[in-house]
Scaffold this motif. Structure first.
Motif, PDB file in Angstrom:
ATOM      1  N   HIS A   1      37.857  54.317  48.498  1.00 51.90           N
ATOM      2  CA  HIS A   1      38.522  53.169  47.866  1.00 51.90           C
ATOM      3  C   HIS A   1      38.446  51.935  48.761  1.00 51.90           C
ATOM      4  N   MET A   2      38.664  52.140  50.073  1.00 45.76           N
ATOM      5  CA  MET A   2      38.610  51.000  50.998  1.00 45.76           C
ATOM      6  C   MET A   2      37.196  50.427  51.074  1.00 45.76           C
ATOM      7  N   SER A   3      36.189  51.282  51.116  1.00 43.26           N
ATOM      8  CA  SER A   3      34.818  50.768  51.199  1.00 43.26           C
ATOM      9  C   SER A   3      34.450  50.009  49.925  1.00 43.26           C
ATOM     10  N   SER A   4      34.900  50.502  48.759  1.00 41.60           N
ATOM     11  CA  SER A   4      34.595  49.775  47.521  1.00 41.60           C
ATOM     12  C   SER A   4      35.352  48.447  47.479  1.00 41.60           C
ATOM     13  N   SER A   5      36.585  48.432  47.973  1.00 43.12           N
ATOM     14  CA  SER A   5      37.354  47.177  48.004  1.00 43.12           C
ATOM     15  C   SER A   5      36.729  46.189  48.963  1.00 43.12           C
ATOM     16  N   ILE A   6      36.276  46.666  50.103  1.00 44.65           N
ATOM     17  CA  ILE A   6      35.627  45.781  51.066  1.00 44.65           C
ATOM     18  C   ILE A   6      34.335  45.229  50.482  1.00 44.65           C
ATOM     19  N   GLY A   7      33.593  46.060  49.762  1.00 40.62           N
ATOM     20  CA  GLY A   7      32.369  45.580  49.110  1.00 40.62           C
ATOM     21  C   GLY A   7      32.666  44.494  48.087  1.00 40.62           C
ATOM     22  N   GLU A   8      33.756  44.682  47.297  1.00 40.97           N
ATOM     23  CA  GLU A   8      34.127  43.660  46.318  1.00 40.97           C
ATOM     24  C   GLU A   8      34.534  42.363  46.996  1.00 40.97           C
ATOM     25  N   VAL A   9      35.273  42.455  48.080  1.00 39.37           N
ATOM     26  CA  VAL A   9      35.710  41.249  48.794  1.00 39.37           C
ATOM     27  C   VAL A   9      34.519  40.529  49.397  1.00 39.37           C
ATOM     28  N   GLU A  10      33.601  41.281  50.000  1.00 38.58           N
ATOM     29  CA  GLU A  10      32.410  40.651  50.567  1.00 38.58           C
ATOM     30  C   GLU A  10      31.573  39.991  49.475  1.00 38.58           C
ATOM     31  N   ALA A  11      31.457  40.643  48.329  1.00 39.49           N
ATOM     32  CA  ALA A  11      30.686  40.056  47.230  1.00 39.49           C
ATOM     33  C   ALA A  11      31.380  38.800  46.716  1.00 39.49           C
ATOM     34  N   ALA A  12      32.692  38.832  46.620  1.00 44.82           N
ATOM     35  CA  ALA A  12      33.426  37.646  46.168  1.00 44.82           C
ATOM     36  C   ALA A  12      33.317  36.529  47.197  1.00 44.82           C
ATOM     37  N   TRP A  13      33.281  36.885  48.457  1.00 43.80           N
ATOM     38  CA  TRP A  13      33.184  35.882  49.524  1.00 43.80           C
ATOM     39  C   TRP A  13      31.819  35.193  49.476  1.00 43.80           C
ATOM     40  N   ARG A  14      30.794  35.967  49.162  1.00 47.69           N
ATOM     41  CA  ARG A  14      29.467  35.385  49.045  1.00 47.69           C
ATOM     42  C   ARG A  14      29.303  34.617  47.736  1.00 47.69           C
ATOM     43  N   GLY A  15      30.204  34.838  46.813  1.00 49.86           N
ATOM     44  CA  GLY A  15      30.137  34.118  45.550  1.00 49.86           C
ATOM     45  C   GLY A  15      29.323  34.831  44.499  1.00 49.86           C
ATOM     46  N   ASP A  16      28.994  36.084  44.730  1.00 48.16           N
ATOM     47  CA  ASP A  16      28.183  36.827  43.777  1.00 48.16           C
ATOM     48  C   ASP A  16      28.954  37.131  42.497  1.00 48.16           C
ATOM     49  N   ILE A  17      30.217  37.527  42.628  1.00 47.05           N
ATOM     50  CA  ILE A  17      31.008  37.855  41.447  1.00 47.05           C
ATOM     51  C   ILE A  17      32.320  37.093  41.496  1.00 47.05           C
ATOM     52  N   GLN A  18      32.940  36.987  40.359  1.00 47.32           N
ATOM     53  CA  GLN A  18      34.244  36.338  40.264  1.00 47.32           C
ATOM     54  C   GLN A  18      35.327  37.356  40.607  1.00 47.32           C
ATOM     55  N   PRO A  19      36.472  36.903  41.050  1.00 46.14           N
ATOM     56  CA  PRO A  19      37.567  37.841  41.313  1.00 46.14           C
ATOM     57  C   PRO A  19      37.936  38.593  40.037  1.00 46.14           C
ATOM     58  N   SER A  20      38.346  39.823  40.198  1.00 46.36           N
ATOM     59  CA  SER A  20      38.591  40.681  39.041  1.00 46.36           C
ATOM     60  C   SER A  20      39.781  40.213  38.215  1.00 46.36           C
ATOM     61  N   ALA A  21      40.819  39.666  38.830  1.00 47.20           N
ATOM     62  CA  ALA A  21      42.001  39.232  38.075  1.00 47.20           C
ATOM     63  C   ALA A  21      42.410  37.839  38.534  1.00 47.20           C
ATOM     64  N   PRO A  22      42.601  36.899  37.575  1.00 46.97           N
ATOM     65  CA  PRO A  22      43.048  35.555  37.979  1.00 46.97           C
ATOM     66  C   PRO A  22      44.494  35.624  38.457  1.00 46.97           C
ATOM     67  N   PRO A  23      44.882  34.724  39.347  1.00 47.90           N
ATOM     68  CA  PRO A  23      46.257  34.755  39.840  1.00 47.90           C
ATOM     69  C   PRO A  23      47.230  34.453  38.704  1.00 47.90           C
ATOM     70  N   PRO A  24      48.288  35.196  38.590  1.00 51.28           N
ATOM     71  CA  PRO A  24      49.253  34.974  37.509  1.00 51.28           C
ATOM     72  C   PRO A  24      50.064  33.707  37.750  1.00 51.28           C
ATOM     73  N   VAL A  25      49.904  32.743  36.841  1.00 51.09           N
ATOM     74  CA  VAL A  25      50.586  31.458  36.985  1.00 51.09           C
ATOM     75  C   VAL A  25      51.972  31.527  36.362  1.00 51.09           C
TER      76      VAL A  25
ATOM     77  N   ASP B   1      56.325  31.170  38.010  1.00 40.42           N
ATOM     78  CA  ASP B   1      57.438  30.375  37.513  1.00 40.42           C
ATOM     79  C   ASP B   1      58.637  31.276  37.218  1.00 40.42           C
ATOM     80  N   ASN B   2      58.363  32.428  36.655  1.00 43.63           N
ATOM     81  CA  ASN B   2      59.425  33.380  36.352  1.00 43.63           C
ATOM     82  C   ASN B   2      60.108  33.842  37.643  1.00 43.63           C
ATOM     83  N   LEU B   3      59.325  34.132  38.688  1.00 52.20           N
ATOM     84  CA  LEU B   3      59.900  34.554  39.962  1.00 52.20           C
ATOM     85  C   LEU B   3      60.747  33.455  40.591  1.00 52.20           C
ATOM     86  N   GLU B   4      60.253  32.205  40.525  1.00 63.95           N
ATOM     87  CA  GLU B   4      61.028  31.097  41.088  1.00 63.95           C
ATOM     88  C   GLU B   4      62.345  30.929  40.340  1.00 63.95           C
ATOM     89  N   ARG B   5      62.317  31.086  39.027  1.00 62.98           N
ATOM     90  CA  ARG B   5      63.535  30.956  38.233  1.00 62.98           C
ATOM     91  C   ARG B   5      64.530  32.057  38.597  1.00 62.98           C
TER      92      ARG B   5
END
Length: 163
Positions: free
Chosen positions: A80-104, A108-112
């Motif tokens: 699992h760690m090696s696959s996660s590191i591979g995804e991070v390296e690929a995202a760092w190089r710009g090959d793929i987009q992040p798997s999940a966009p940050p929840p916007v 707001d709900n947490l701040e409230r």
């Protein structure tokens, strides 16, 4: 073990009395009792040794199972760690987009929720002014059990106005 009834023991005693004789019978009975006690201790030792071996065998099997499951878990984590590191390296190089966009919306709900919590905590912990407590005779400090006993002990006046 050996099932001896009262009648069988009586017959054995009479035969022993006739064969051995009345003067040697107590010594022979004492020796037979000693041998019987030794045999019981030996059987108890053998039983305890067998049960100890069984427990050790169970512990060995348990140790082997735990070791195997730990090795399996470690390999899963490593994969699992090696696959996660591979995804991070690929995202760092710009090959793929992040798997999940940050929840916007959830931020707001947490701040409230955090603001509501702080407001409710302020309401719960807001202090009543000391002058109001003194004027109405409310307690300003918490007394321990020993201080309460000392304060209300009959015949002894408290020298401290604090208590």
């Amino acid at each position: 073990m050996i099932d001896l009834g009262l009648s069988k023991i009586a017959i054995i005693g009479v035969v022993a009395l006739i064969v051995i004789g009345p003067e040697k019978l107590p010594k022979v009975a004492r020796m037979a009792g000693t041998l019987y006690g030794r045999a019981q201790r030996y059987l108890h030792d053998v039983k305890s040794e067998v049960s100890r071996e069984i427990q050790l065998d169970e512990l060995r099997n348990l140790h082997k199972e735990v070791h195997d499951s730990a090795a399996e878990f470690a390999s899963d984590v490593e994969h699992h760690m090696s696959s996660s590191i591979g995804e991070v390296e690929a995202a760092w190089r710009g090959d793929i987009q992040p798997s999940a966009p940050p929840p916007v919306a959830s931020m707001d709900n947490l701040e409230r929720k955090a603001k509501d919590f702080r407001r409710k905590k302020l309401v719960r912990t807001s202090a009543v002014p000391a002058w109001y407590k003194h004027r109405n005779g409310a307690k300003t400090r918490v007394l321990s059990g020993a201080a309460r006993v000392r304060k209300f002990r009959p015949g002894v006046k408290s020298t401290n106005s604090f208590f």
